[in-house]
Design an enzyme around this catalytic site. Structure first.
Site, PDB file in Angstrom:
ATOM      1  N   GLU A 103       0.744  -1.268   0.032  1.00 55.09           N
ATOM      2  CA  GLU A 103      -0.071   0.008   0.048  1.00 55.09           C
ATOM      3  C   GLU A 103       1.182   1.050  -0.010  1.00 55.09           C
ATOM      4  O   GLU A 103       0.481   2.151  -0.555  1.00 55.09           O
ATOM      5  CB  GLU A 103      -1.016  -0.003   1.372  1.00 55.09           C
ATOM      6  CG  GLU A 103      -2.037  -1.257   1.079  1.00 55.09           C
ATOM      7  CD  GLU A 103      -2.598  -1.446  -0.173  1.00 55.09           C
ATOM      8  OE1 GLU A 103      -2.770  -0.307  -0.937  1.00 55.09           O
ATOM      9  OE2 GLU A 103      -2.874  -2.871  -0.272  1.00 55.09           O
ATOM     10  N   GLU A 151      -0.259  -0.419  -9.899  1.00 48.17           N
ATOM     11  CA  GLU A 151       0.086  -1.942  -9.268  1.00 48.17           C
ATOM     12  C   GLU A 151       1.707  -2.056  -9.541  1.00 48.17           C
ATOM     13  O   GLU A 151       2.345  -2.784  -8.675  1.00 48.17           O
ATOM     14  CB  GLU A 151      -0.795  -2.880  -9.959  1.00 48.17           C
ATOM     15  CG  GLU A 151      -0.519  -4.300  -9.124  1.00 48.17           C
ATOM     16  CD  GLU A 151      -1.382  -4.335  -7.492  1.00 48.17           C
ATOM     17  OE1 GLU A 151      -2.042  -3.221  -7.359  1.00 48.17           O
ATOM     18  OE2 GLU A 151      -1.310  -5.214  -7.098  1.00 48.17           O
TER      19      GLU A 151
HETATM   20 ZN    ZN Z   1      -2.473  -2.973  -5.120  1.00 49.82          ZN
END
Ligand code: ZN
Length: 502
Positions: free
Chosen positions: A266, A296
């Protein structure tokens, strides 16, 4: 800045504010809201979403964008022209969907999620199948409204929501060699020696894990004066507004690495959010993330490339011993490194290791693409799912709870979302190959706990641009290459084969 552009931005900033308030309300719901507020919170969220959609698709917005498109000054400025291109894209997406379809999807998804929770609990796919059928039907209608992108297939219209310009056929062309080589590698690792995981089984209290998590966040450059770390059931990151990026994690006392890697993941999203030029450009696409895949790539980079490296543990272990448990003192950085780099086929995607994770994603991509194109029906999903697990990972889920009912995405109507997870891994490997080429001493810096060179590199090459370049162009600009499976395979093989001694 052009006059027309200033007017567009003034309008868009307010829409952005509504979105950020909605994000804050959502964050509160996940963290501190008392359960009694559920009903009122749902109404607050729905109102904010409606207001935001109204502004984002309003005639006024359309006029403001058109004025910029006709403004020679804007057209002549590359950054502003890119921004207007992205404003146009968002506006067209927002206006292409009729309001009644949007609310039908929201309503059906709310029921489908309940049905999914219940079906998953009882491992009863049959009770979820009609809802899956409905959600897929709605996704098909949505794709019809968007229209098939030039040179693509209807499924691409869904992909495009998360990964602008992505084409299923191109993704397949990267995923297929990736799958073949990963299968070979996993077979080889299966013959090797599985690392000893004792180092990560040392029990650590949630408080101590939290203290260590904050320590690591500070070290890698996450600004806690412009962000927070809290606890939730499902970890997430929310880049709410200028100076406000929220992270969450969850603690399991018997395995401290769950929270550590969840926090690092995160934080990777959070560093991206903090690196976007929101202070100066909030409300503009130039202050927003490119795509889910690029987002990502940033999270996976800090979680895996940094956090699962031996250099990271050479730096982190003494601090982990001090802040979490003196028992960690009995292990070497090398042992920690090996313990966090296991690769073994398993049923659950979110618990999968770095190598097998991509197989889970590819299976979902293939299943949903077949569903969407009517090659298979909802009722066929468990059979197809289990067959692919047997074929690609050599295991058969014992029940649908540990099979096709494990993910929430389809009940939300999120079709076309899964591939972005693997696109993130692929981009990460590309970016890091280049970063190392440009900074040969990078691993040495990490060993000394100096993460600034890497963060500055990411800021300069990726974060600062916002949505100025789409993912394929960004990849080419940064690395000089188009996306392929090669860098990720090289990275995984280079790390995991030695760990398993094969
Ligand atoms: Zn993620």
């Amino acid at each position: 800045m052009g006059e027309s552009y200033s007017r567009l931005v003034a309008y868009a900033r307010q829409t952005g504010m509504l979105k950020s308030i909605a994000g804050l309300v959502h964050w509160d719901q996940q963290t501190y809201m008392p359960p009694g507020a559920v009903q009122a919170r749902a109404e607050q969220g729905a109102l904010l979403a409606a207001l935001e959609h109204e502004r984002a698709s309003s005639e006024e917005m359309g006029r403001l964008i058109a004025a910029c498109e006709a403004d020679a000054e804007v057209k002549g400025n590359e950054a502003l022209a890119a921004s207007v291109r992205e404003f146009r894209r968002d506006f067209d997406l927002a206006t292409k969907l009729p309001g009644d379809l949007v609310s039908e999807i929201a309503r059906t998804a709310a029921q489908a999620q309940e049905a999914w929770k219940d079906a998953r609990e009882r491992s009863d796919f049959a009770s979820f199948a009609p809802w899956l059928e409905k959600m897929v039907g709605l996704a098909r209608r949505k794709a019809e409204c968007y229209g098939t992108p030039a040179g693509g297939e209807p499924y691409d219209a869904l992909l495009n929501e998360y990964e602008q310009g992505a084409r299923a056929r191109e993704i397949e062309a990267v995923f297929t060699p990736l799958r073949k080589r990963l299968t070979d590698m996993l077979t080889a690792l299966g013959r090797g020696k599985h690392p000893d995981t004792a180092p990560i089984e040392i029990p650590v209290s949630a408080e101590r894990q939290h203290a260590f998590g904050l320590f690591v966040l500070k070290a890698i450059g996450f600004d806690l004066a412009r962000g927070r770390l809290d606890t939730t059931t499902h970890p997430f990151c929310s880049g709410l507004a200028p100076g406000d990026t929220r992270l969450t994690t969850r603690y399991r006392e018997s395995r401290f690495t769950d929270a550590l890697y969840g926090t690092l993941h995160e934080a990777g999203h959070g560093l991206y959010e903090q690196g976007l030029p929101k202070e100066t450009r909030f409300g503009e696409p130039l202050a927003e993330a490119v795509s889910l895949g690029i987002h990502e790539s940033q999270s996976r980079l800090w979680e895996n490339w940094v956090g699962r490296s031996v250099e990271f543990w050479e730096w982190a272990l003494p601090h982990a011993r001090e802040l979490m448990s003196p028992e960690l003192g009995q292990f070497t950085p090398e042992q920690m490194f090996r313990a966090v780099n296991t690769a073994r086929p398993s049923f659950i995607r979110v618990e999968a290791d770095e190598a097998t994770y991509n197989m889970h994603v590819m299976i979902r991509f293939e299943v949903e693409r077949a569903l969407f194109s009517r090659e298979i029906e909802a009722r066929d999903v468990p059979g197809v799912w289990n067959e692919k697990y047997r074929q690609y990972l050599g295991i058969t889920p014992p029940d649908d709870r540990r099979g096709c009912l494990q993910d929430v995405h389809w009940s939300h109507g999120l079709l076309g979302y899964f591939p972005t997870y693997t696109l993130g891994n692929l981009h990460m490997a590309h970016f890091m190959e280049k970063a190392q080429e440009e900074m040969p001493g990078l691993k040495g810096e990490i060993r000394r706990g100096n993460f600034a060179p890497l963060l500055e590199w990411l800021r300069r090459n990726i974060h600062a641009h916002g949505r100025r370049y789409l993912a394929p162009e960004l990849c080419r600009r940064v690395t000089g290459r188009a996306l392929s499976a090669e860098p990720l395979l090289k990275y995984l093989e280079g790390k995991l084969r030695p760990v398993y001694g094969v």
